[in-house]
Enzyme design. Structure first.
Site, PDB file in Angstrom:
ATOM      1  N   ASP A 217       0.882  -1.197   0.041  1.00  0.00           N
ATOM      2  CA  ASP A 217       0.040  -0.064  -0.121  1.00  0.00           C
ATOM      3  C   ASP A 217       0.737   1.122  -0.146  1.00  0.00           C
ATOM      4  OD1 ASP A 217      -2.362   1.555   0.660  1.00  0.00           O
ATOM      5  OD2 ASP A 217      -3.356  -0.361   0.943  1.00  0.00           O
ATOM      6  N   HIS A 255      -3.809   5.403   3.432  1.00  0.00           N
ATOM      7  CA  HIS A 255      -4.575   4.269   3.059  1.00  0.00           C
ATOM      8  C   HIS A 255      -4.156   3.039   3.786  1.00  0.00           C
ATOM      9  CE1 HIS A 255      -6.139   1.603  -0.080  1.00  0.00           C
ATOM     10  NE2 HIS A 255      -7.232   2.289  -0.003  1.00  0.00           N
ATOM     11  N   SER A 427     -11.539  -0.796  -1.144  1.00  0.00           N
ATOM     12  CA  SER A 427     -10.171  -0.692  -0.372  1.00  0.00           C
ATOM     13  C   SER A 427     -10.586  -1.201   1.086  1.00  0.00           C
ATOM     14  CB  SER A 427      -9.699   0.545  -0.483  1.00  0.00           C
ATOM     15  OG  SER A 427      -9.023   0.784  -1.393  1.00  0.00           O
TER      16      SER A 427
END
Length: 833
Positions: A217, A255, A427
């Protein structure tokens, strides 16, 4: 003294961690290339680097047959970067050509099959919600449960309805995190049953101990109080800045931290808890800057003996226009992880299905989610509805909870004690699944990548049963392209895993269908209902003998490699129909995809036929019902059935039936349209771009999957990872079907009769001229048949039968079809059967 000793131990530990990190790459100062050696010849790679005036950087990560070399930018000041890349590639080709002329002088070059330039680029995007779109109005919730819904319902958390039950549960599990009350995806107190059903697992003490989930990520805040105790530094690395730890450095580097919090947020008094709150999380930073294929490949295999599960909430752009897949060294890395990760049990790759639903995107066009080596996870909201952003496809196994219906996921954020309630998109769904899989591996670490997929298929719970795409399967299960096999249920999958019998090795059966001529795809454009019976159809028959010879006892994945030309790719819908009338939509129409590239040897995958009996006719149906001015045609396609090998299988499986073993078949056709295919031939060898070898490494290693890319130049190199059966691309005799056989038989008799009459007449003419044999002096050099000439040397003028060479030689074992020119040509040497 004790303190100094402790500091010394920590220092040594950190040195060991950092010593095992990759050598940093500086793309500002150097240009990088990968060399592919199928045999893993280290010496040949070093020698090639010397010949190219490059520095040998060593083996690329865990890939034994890929090596990295580099060139100093300062040494190429007279050339631009692009010119230097071209120069190096041309130099390699020149060396290879020189070797072919003088093999003794450069024997090392022959061990290098390919060289690829490694340019950093931004090709992958995070699968966060698309904020520019207003959240759509969700369909109403049906409170009255049908009998079918009740039969498929989870072991629901009805205990929540009892007064004080929720507080008693928190007390029993010692949950003090203030944010736990906001984690409806763990315990949904408003829509009972619409959560991952986790508390019964935690009550058994199953919390993910001993398992590492790595977040491929952006940054991961390992200093967060919610994550620091579960952070696994040894499995972490930053491939963007080439530093040991994946520290968030940019304003949007949040994220990875949010996804990590969903998985393994510590049970304390900060934010909430993770699904597997005693598991470890590592961070591999790849999404914060441009990255080369070499870096991505190394990241996908990074510490794959220590890192068990790779959570990947990213992919190609979800704009409904792209058809993209891992290729070359990246594809090899995925296969390498499946073969060698976790001591041969295989890396568990978890991918978010994608957020392009509003753009008609479909996860079968994404080679990461479309791969049988990955677990594709879609999203549902807290009401159990399909969110507008979530993509659907035949490759999707399960769904789990994320944003929608005015709710999002509450989790950890960047900062010492920061939290967020705005995480979402697919996600957020993929990490929840990764956390559930960590619970499974904590009690059954020996399970393979295929075992984990089978557990998903067997235990997922169908939801939103009023959706008309739900199909009842011969296996007794249900499947929906929006929901896969249903919602992931932590309690059910863990309970099933306790007694699950590990699967035997994988085998496959590959059968091509290659028409003599490209088949036009009929236009079905109309204002009313599309009659799909008039669509182009092509059928491949599978017999019990073929299945037995391949050792295929239980069907799992199906891949369909297609070569389709079309002037507007997005107009096409492609269906695969099984012998039991189960239909997989492997390609859906995408209104924004205006590409003229078609599908050049693209491999679609479906999980909808799991456990189905494969014997019978498998039909490909291609529907083109938009923009009649944009046309296309089917060149060829190949059906590959993958699954568990039979327990009584002895000897080597026959993965590719020879010509004589293949039954002839007539494709379905329609009398209303002449464009519909009616007669085809089955080629005995697979299409060249899809040929591959098999894997026999251990009980869980797969045969190599067809490459998911239009560029098939690298496929032979990719399939190096699986060498058991030699699948050479030798053209075999084409077996005609239907009326063509009758025409050939009748035509052959007439030709033979005409030839006999002509021969008798010619013998009489030779006798009158005094010849006992045909005259030899004026033969044409190199011509297969002698020309008949008269005694003056001029050709005799004779009447000749009108013979179609294609028909007359169709059964000749020494002839093959020249696809480029549409005529028959001779095959010699290894090209003859």
């Amino acid at each position: 003294m004790v303190r100094l000793l402790a500091l010394g131990v920590i220092s040594v530990a950190l040195q060991l961690v950092f010593a095992a990190q990759p050598v940093p790459r500086n793309y500002n100062d150097r240009l990088y290339y990968t060399l592919h050696s199928p045999s893993g010849n280290h010496e040949a790679a070093e020698h090639t680097a010397q010949l190219l005036n490059a520095r040998f950087e060593g083996k690329l990560g865990e890939l034994d047959n890929h090596f990295l070399i580099s060139v100093d930018r300062r040494s190429i000041q007279s050339r631009s970067e692009d010119d230097e890349y071209a120069h190096t590639l041309a130099a390699f080709q020149s060396l290879a050509q020189e070797h072919s002329l003088n093999k003794r002088s450069l024997n090392h070059i022959s061990a290098i099959s390919a060289i690829e330039s490694q340019k950093p680029q931004r090709r992958l995007v995070k699968r966060i919600p698309i904020d520019t779109l207003a959240e759509r109005q969700d369909p109403p919730v049906h409170e009255n449960q049908s009998e079918e819904e009740a039969a498929n319902a989870k072991p629901v958390t009805s205990w929540l309805e009892k007064p004080g039950a929720y507080l008693a549960m928190k007390s029993k599990l010692d949950i003090k995190d203030a944010g736990f009350d906001n984690q409806w995806h763990l315990v949904n107190r408003e829509q009972y049953g619409n959560d991952i059903n986790i508390t019964g697992v935690w009550e058994q003490g199953i919390t993910g101990k001993g398992v590492v989930v790595v977040l491929l990520d952006d940054g991961l805040d390992y200093e967060s109080n919610d994550l620091k105790d579960n952070f696994f530094a040894e499995g972490s690395y930053d491939f963007n800045d080439h530093t040991p730890l994946p520290k968030p450095r940019l304003f949007d580097d949040n994220h990875g931290t949010r996804c990590a919090g969903e998985i393994a947020a510590v049970k304390n008094d900060v934010c909430g808890v993770g699904v597997a709150y005693d598991a470890k999380v590592a961070g591999v930073r790849i999404l914060s800057a441009e990255i080369s294929d070499a870096d991505e490949a190394e990241a996908l295999n990074y510490k794959f003996q220590e890192n068990d599960i790779y959570s990947c909430s990213w992919g190609p752009p979800d704009n409904g226009e792209v058809v993209d897949a891992p290729k070359g060294v990246v594809y090899d890395a995925i296969v390498n992880g499946i073969n060698k990760g976790r001591a041969g049990n295989g890396t568990i790759f978890v991918f978010a299905s994608g957020n392009g639903g509003a753009f008609d995107d479909n996860c079968n066009f994404d080679g990461y989610t479309n791969s049988m080596y990955t677990i594709t996870v879609g999203a549902v909201d807290r009401l159990g509805n399909h969110p507008y952003y979530a993509e659907k496809c035949a490759a999707q196994l399960v769904v789990t909870y994320s944003s929608g219906s005015n709710s999002r996921i509450y989790t950890t954020d960047v900062g010492k004690e920061s939290c967020t309630d705005s995480h979402g998109g697919t996600s957020a769904a993929a990490p929840l699944a990764a956390g559930v899989f960590a619970l499974v591996l904590s009690i059954r670490p020996e399970l393979s990548w295929r075992d984990m997929q089978y557990l998903c298929v067997k235990t997922a719970v169908p939801i939103s049963l009023d959706d008309d795409d739900w199909a009842h399967l011969p296996s007794g299960r249900m499947f929906n392209h929006q929901f896969g096999y249903g919602s992931l249920d932590a309690y059910r999958i863990v309970e099933e895993a306790k007694t699950h019998q590990k699967l035997r090795p994988q085998t496959y059966l590959e059968v091509p269908r290659e028409p003599q001529h490209p088949q036009p795809i009929p236009d079905l454009t109309g204002h009313g209902h599309v009659d799909i019976t008039k669509a182009l159809t092509s059928t491949i028959p599978i017999t019990a003998d073929m299945v037995k010879a391949a050792g295929l006892s239980k069907l799992e994945h199906i891949t369909i490699n297609v070569d389709i030309e079309h002037e507007r790719r997005g107009d096409l819908e492609i269906l695969l129909e099984s012998p039991h009338n189960v239909t997989s939509q492997v390609a859906a129409r995408r209104r924004f995809d205006v590409s003229k590239d078609g599908f050049a040897n693209w491999t679609f995958m479906t999980v909808k036929h799991w456990d189905e009996d494969p014997v019978g006719n498998w039909t490909l149906r291609i529907i083109d019902a938009f923009n009649p001015q944009e046309t296309g045609k089917l060149i060829h396609w190949t059906l590959t059935l993958w699954g568990e090998i039979a327990v009584d299988m002895t000897g080597e499986p026959n993965h590719r039936p020879v010509a004589g073993a293949l039954p002839t078949s007539t494709a379905q056709s329609s009398s209303e349209t002449s464009a519909t295919q009616s007669v085809e031939e089955i080629s005995a060898s697979p299409v060249a771009t899809a040929s591959q070898s098999d894997t026999t490494t251990g009980g869980t290693s797969p045969a190599a999957e067809p490459a998911q890319t239009p560029n098939a130049d690298h496929i032979d190199a990719e399939l190096e990872t699986s060498p058991a059966v030699n699948g050479t691309n030798v053209p075999e005799r084409i077996v005609s079907t239907g009326s063509t056989v009758a025409y050939i038989a009748v035509g052959s008799i007439l030709i033979l009769a005409a030839a006999s009459i002509a021969y008798v007449a010619k013998r009489k003419a030779w006798a009158e001229k005094g010849y006992r044999e045909p005259p030899m002096s004026n033969r044409t050099e190199g011509y297969e048949f002698d020309l008949f000439v008269d005694d003056e040397g001029s050709e005799e003028e004779e009447e000749e039968d009108d013979i179609d060479d294609g028909d007359s030689h169709a059964e000749s074992p020494m002839l093959g079809r020249d696809k480029g020119k549409g005529k028959m040509v001779h095959q010699t040497g290894t090209d003859s059967p």
